[in-house]
Motif scaffolding. Structure first.
Motif, short mmCIF file in Angstrom:
data_model
loop_
_atom_site.label_atom_id
_atom_site.label_comp_id
_atom_site.label_asym_id
_atom_site.label_seq_id
_atom_site.Cartn_x
_atom_site.Cartn_y
_atom_site.Cartn_z
N ASP A 50 32.90 15.68 62.58
CA ASP A 50 33.26 16.48 61.41
C ASP A 50 32.70 15.98 60.09
O ASP A 50 32.90 16.58 59.05
N GLY A 51 31.97 14.88 60.09
CA GLY A 51 31.33 14.38 58.89
C GLY A 51 32.26 13.66 57.92
O GLY A 51 31.91 13.47 56.76
N PHE A 52 33.43 13.25 58.39
CA PHE A 52 34.37 12.53 57.54
C PHE A 52 33.79 11.18 57.16
O PHE A 52 33.28 10.45 58.00
N LEU A 53 33.85 10.84 55.90
CA LEU A 53 33.32 9.58 55.39
C LEU A 53 34.36 8.48 55.55
O LEU A 53 35.43 8.54 54.97
N TYR A 54 34.04 7.48 56.37
CA TYR A 54 34.95 6.36 56.60
C TYR A 54 34.71 5.20 55.66
O TYR A 54 35.63 4.53 55.22
N TYR A 55 33.44 4.91 55.37
CA TYR A 55 33.12 3.68 54.63
C TYR A 55 31.80 3.86 53.90
O TYR A 55 30.89 4.55 54.39
N TRP A 56 31.66 3.24 52.72
CA TRP A 56 30.45 3.29 51.93
C TRP A 56 30.13 1.89 51.45
O TRP A 56 31.02 1.13 51.07
N SER A 57 28.84 1.52 51.47
CA SER A 57 28.44 0.20 51.00
C SER A 57 26.95 0.20 50.68
O SER A 57 26.20 1.02 51.19
N VAL A 58 26.54 -0.74 49.88
CA VAL A 58 25.11 -0.94 49.62
C VAL A 58 24.51 -1.88 50.67
O VAL A 58 23.30 -2.07 50.70
N SER A 59 25.35 -2.43 51.52
CA SER A 59 24.91 -3.38 52.54
C SER A 59 25.02 -2.78 53.94
O SER A 59 26.10 -2.33 54.35
N MET A 60 23.93 -2.79 54.68
CA MET A 60 23.95 -2.30 56.05
C MET A 60 24.80 -3.22 56.93
O MET A 60 25.50 -2.76 57.82
N ALA A 61 24.76 -4.51 56.65
CA ALA A 61 25.54 -5.47 57.44
C ALA A 61 27.04 -5.19 57.32
O ALA A 61 27.78 -5.31 58.29
N ALA A 62 27.48 -4.82 56.13
CA ALA A 62 28.90 -4.50 55.94
C ALA A 62 29.29 -3.26 56.75
O ALA A 62 30.39 -3.20 57.31
N CYS A 63 28.40 -2.29 56.82
CA CYS A 63 28.68 -1.09 57.62
C CYS A 63 28.74 -1.41 59.11
O CYS A 63 29.60 -0.89 59.83
N PHE A 64 27.82 -2.26 59.57
CA PHE A 64 27.86 -2.67 60.97
C PHE A 64 29.14 -3.44 61.29
O PHE A 64 29.73 -3.27 62.36
N LEU A 65 29.58 -4.28 60.37
CA LEU A 65 30.83 -5.01 60.55
C LEU A 65 32.01 -4.05 60.61
O LEU A 65 32.89 -4.19 61.45
N PHE A 66 32.01 -3.04 59.75
CA PHE A 66 33.07 -2.03 59.78
C PHE A 66 33.11 -1.32 61.13
O PHE A 66 34.18 -1.11 61.70
N LEU A 67 31.95 -0.96 61.65
CA LEU A 67 31.90 -0.29 62.96
C LEU A 67 32.34 -1.22 64.09
O LEU A 67 32.98 -0.79 65.04
#
Length: 50
Positions: free
Chosen positions: A20-37
């Motif tokens: 559905d395209g819901f935004l869970y997390y936003w960051s300027v760091s790809m590593a932070a997004c991978f950690l969130f996942l």
């Protein structure tokens, strides 16, 4: 001035739901997004670079 005179550049990463395209997390760091996942493995989400 015309809209063609402007340049918009984004260099950010977002974690969004695949269905559905819901935004869970936003960051300027790809590593932070991978950690969130990694922490939220139950989410059916992906990282999108904008």
């Amino acid at each position: 001035m015309d809209i063609k005179d402007f340049t918009v550049m984004l260099d950010e990463y977002i974690v969004i739901d695949k269905k559905d395209g819901f935004l869970y997390y936003w960051s300027v760091s790809m590593a932070a997004c991978f950690l969130f996942l990694r922490v939220n493995k139950s989410l059916d989400a992906t990282i999108l670079h904008i």
